[in-house]
Scaffold this motif. Sequence first.
Motif, mmCIF file in Angstrom:
data_model
loop_
_atom_site.group_PDB
_atom_site.id
_atom_site.type_symbol
_atom_site.label_atom_id
_atom_site.label_comp_id
_atom_site.label_asym_id
_atom_site.label_seq_id
_atom_site.Cartn_x
_atom_site.Cartn_y
_atom_site.Cartn_z
ATOM 1 N N ASP A 53 1.025 -1.208 0.037
ATOM 2 C CA ASP A 53 0.022 0.060 -0.004
ATOM 3 C C ASP A 53 0.815 1.553 -0.245
ATOM 4 O O ASP A 53 0.818 2.358 -0.844
ATOM 5 C CB ASP A 53 -0.907 0.193 1.203
ATOM 6 C CG ASP A 53 -1.780 -0.816 0.882
ATOM 7 O OD1 ASP A 53 -2.231 -1.869 -0.341
ATOM 8 O OD2 ASP A 53 -2.723 -1.239 1.716
ATOM 9 N N GLU A 54 1.484 1.189 0.939
ATOM 10 C CA GLU A 54 2.604 2.176 1.468
ATOM 11 C C GLU A 54 3.660 2.943 -0.607
ATOM 12 O O GLU A 54 3.770 3.568 -1.013
ATOM 13 C CB GLU A 54 3.862 2.345 2.232
ATOM 14 C CG GLU A 54 4.152 3.242 2.236
ATOM 15 C CD GLU A 54 5.408 3.180 3.164
ATOM 16 O OE1 GLU A 54 6.791 3.093 4.127
ATOM 17 O OE2 GLU A 54 5.420 2.862 4.751
ATOM 18 N N ALA A 55 3.944 2.076 -0.769
ATOM 19 C CA ALA A 55 4.596 1.553 -2.103
ATOM 20 C C ALA A 55 3.360 1.936 -3.070
ATOM 21 O O ALA A 55 4.049 3.111 -3.908
ATOM 22 C CB ALA A 55 5.619 0.415 -2.647
ATOM 23 N N ALA A 56 2.599 1.888 -3.228
ATOM 24 C CA ALA A 56 0.628 2.250 -4.205
ATOM 25 C C ALA A 56 1.053 3.412 -4.289
ATOM 26 O O ALA A 56 0.917 4.555 -4.879
ATOM 27 C CB ALA A 56 0.087 2.196 -4.530
ATOM 28 N N TYR A 57 0.942 4.264 -3.057
ATOM 29 C CA TYR A 57 0.598 5.700 -2.805
ATOM 30 C C TYR A 57 1.752 6.185 -3.111
ATOM 31 O O TYR A 57 1.563 7.362 -3.471
ATOM 32 C CB TYR A 57 0.169 5.642 -1.237
ATOM 33 C CG TYR A 57 -0.793 5.481 -0.764
ATOM 34 C CD1 TYR A 57 -2.197 6.440 -0.901
ATOM 35 C CD2 TYR A 57 -1.309 4.744 0.265
ATOM 36 C CE1 TYR A 57 -3.851 5.233 -0.518
ATOM 37 C CE2 TYR A 57 -1.735 4.674 1.009
ATOM 38 C CZ TYR A 57 -3.361 4.757 -0.226
ATOM 39 O OH TYR A 57 -4.823 4.385 0.281
ATOM 40 N N GLN A 58 3.132 6.289 -2.817
ATOM 41 C CA GLN A 58 4.523 6.486 -3.409
ATOM 42 C C GLN A 58 4.786 6.975 -4.900
ATOM 43 O O GLN A 58 4.131 7.597 -5.000
ATOM 44 C CB GLN A 58 5.775 5.810 -2.679
ATOM 45 C CG GLN A 58 6.948 6.365 -2.487
ATOM 46 C CD GLN A 58 6.836 7.759 -1.762
ATOM 47 O OE1 GLN A 58 6.312 7.227 -0.884
ATOM 48 N NE2 GLN A 58 6.821 9.079 -2.882
ATOM 49 N N TRP A 59 4.144 6.031 -5.409
ATOM 50 C CA TRP A 59 3.498 5.603 -7.031
ATOM 51 C C TRP A 59 2.871 6.531 -7.509
ATOM 52 O O TRP A 59 3.536 8.028 -8.386
ATOM 53 C CB TRP A 59 3.467 4.289 -7.365
ATOM 54 C CG TRP A 59 3.614 4.234 -9.339
ATOM 55 C CD1 TRP A 59 4.686 4.478 -9.626
ATOM 56 C CD2 TRP A 59 2.305 4.845 -9.624
ATOM 57 N NE1 TRP A 59 3.733 3.867 -10.727
ATOM 58 C CE2 TRP A 59 2.857 4.659 -10.958
ATOM 59 C CE3 TRP A 59 1.513 4.967 -9.214
ATOM 60 C CZ2 TRP A 59 1.862 4.813 -12.506
ATOM 61 C CZ3 TRP A 59 0.526 4.935 -10.673
ATOM 62 C CH2 TRP A 59 0.494 4.801 -11.950
ATOM 63 N N ALA A 60 1.706 7.236 -6.838
ATOM 64 C CA ALA A 60 1.089 8.218 -7.208
ATOM 65 C C ALA A 60 1.489 9.179 -7.013
ATOM 66 O O ALA A 60 1.413 10.379 -7.975
ATOM 67 C CB ALA A 60 -0.912 7.919 -5.940
ATOM 68 N N ASP A 61 2.706 9.088 -5.494
ATOM 69 C CA ASP A 61 2.506 10.482 -4.532
ATOM 70 C C ASP A 61 3.521 10.784 -6.178
ATOM 71 O O ASP A 61 4.362 12.348 -6.591
ATOM 72 C CB ASP A 61 3.109 10.798 -3.544
ATOM 73 C CG ASP A 61 1.946 11.528 -3.103
ATOM 74 O OD1 ASP A 61 1.215 11.696 -3.061
ATOM 75 O OD2 ASP A 61 2.110 10.750 -1.326
ATOM 76 N N ASP A 62 4.298 10.351 -7.109
ATOM 77 C CA ASP A 62 5.695 10.234 -8.211
ATOM 78 C C ASP A 62 5.345 10.776 -8.957
ATOM 79 O O ASP A 62 5.258 11.809 -9.735
ATOM 80 C CB ASP A 62 6.425 9.357 -7.977
ATOM 81 C CG ASP A 62 7.720 9.118 -7.045
ATOM 82 O OD1 ASP A 62 7.487 9.925 -5.462
ATOM 83 O OD2 ASP A 62 7.698 7.420 -7.053
ATOM 84 N N GLN A 63 3.501 10.563 -9.872
ATOM 85 C CA GLN A 63 3.428 10.465 -10.761
ATOM 86 C C GLN A 63 2.679 12.027 -10.613
ATOM 87 O O GLN A 63 3.514 12.556 -11.319
ATOM 88 C CB GLN A 63 2.534 9.334 -11.354
ATOM 89 C CG GLN A 63 2.374 8.578 -11.189
ATOM 90 C CD GLN A 63 3.357 7.553 -12.458
ATOM 91 O OE1 GLN A 63 3.826 8.699 -13.497
ATOM 92 N NE2 GLN A 63 5.126 7.576 -11.634
ATOM 93 N N GLN A 64 2.328 12.224 -9.453
ATOM 94 C CA GLN A 64 1.612 13.458 -9.437
ATOM 95 C C GLN A 64 3.008 14.679 -9.359
ATOM 96 O O GLN A 64 2.383 15.743 -9.298
ATOM 97 C CB GLN A 64 0.946 13.643 -7.987
ATOM 98 C CG GLN A 64 0.323 15.002 -7.605
ATOM 99 C CD GLN A 64 -0.013 14.808 -6.735
ATOM 100 O OE1 GLN A 64 0.093 14.500 -5.229
ATOM 101 N NE2 GLN A 64 -1.738 15.750 -6.268
ATOM 102 N N SER A 65 3.763 14.274 -8.996
ATOM 103 C CA SER A 65 4.960 15.501 -8.466
ATOM 104 C C SER A 65 5.318 15.885 -9.731
ATOM 105 O O SER A 65 6.530 17.117 -9.609
ATOM 106 C CB SER A 65 5.793 14.709 -7.462
ATOM 107 O OG SER A 65 5.288 14.489 -6.929
#
Length: 132
Positions: A53-65
Motif C-alpha cells: 500500500d505504501e509503495a502504491a501511494y508513493q508511486w501515485a505521489d511520484d506521478q503527481q509530482s
Amino acid sequence: MTQDQSDEVELLLRIWFEWQCRQSIAMHAKMYYRPTDMTCRQSVTQRACDEDDEAAYQWADDQQSEQVQLCVDELTIEQRAAISTSMRNKSSDASVWRSVRVGDQHAVYQWAKESLFPLMRTRHLIQIEVAA
C-alpha cells in the motif's frame, strides 16, 4: 484564489519538494554506490500488505509530482527560487534559507502560487472548484 485553494497548492508543493529531494539523493547515491549488492541480488524477502500500500501511494505521489514539476517549469526564475526557498524553510521548520534572486520572499512566493493555480487546474491536480 481562496484559502482552500492556496492550501491545496501548498500541499502539492510540499509533496513535490519531498519528491525532488528524494530524486536528488537517489541520483547522488547512484554515482557512488551500486544499486544492488552483488552477493544478495537474487534474494527475495516477504513483503507485507502495508508495504505494498505504501509503495502504491508513493508511486501515485511520484506521478503527481512529475506533473507539478511541469507546472513549476513554466514559472519565472524568481518564482521558482521563491518556491524552493520557502519549501526548504518549511521542511526545516525555520526561516533560515534565503535567495538573492528573490526580493520580497513572501510576496513572490504568493505570486508563484497564484501563477501555479491555473496551471495545476489544467493538469487536473487541483480538485477545489473556482467560485463563479
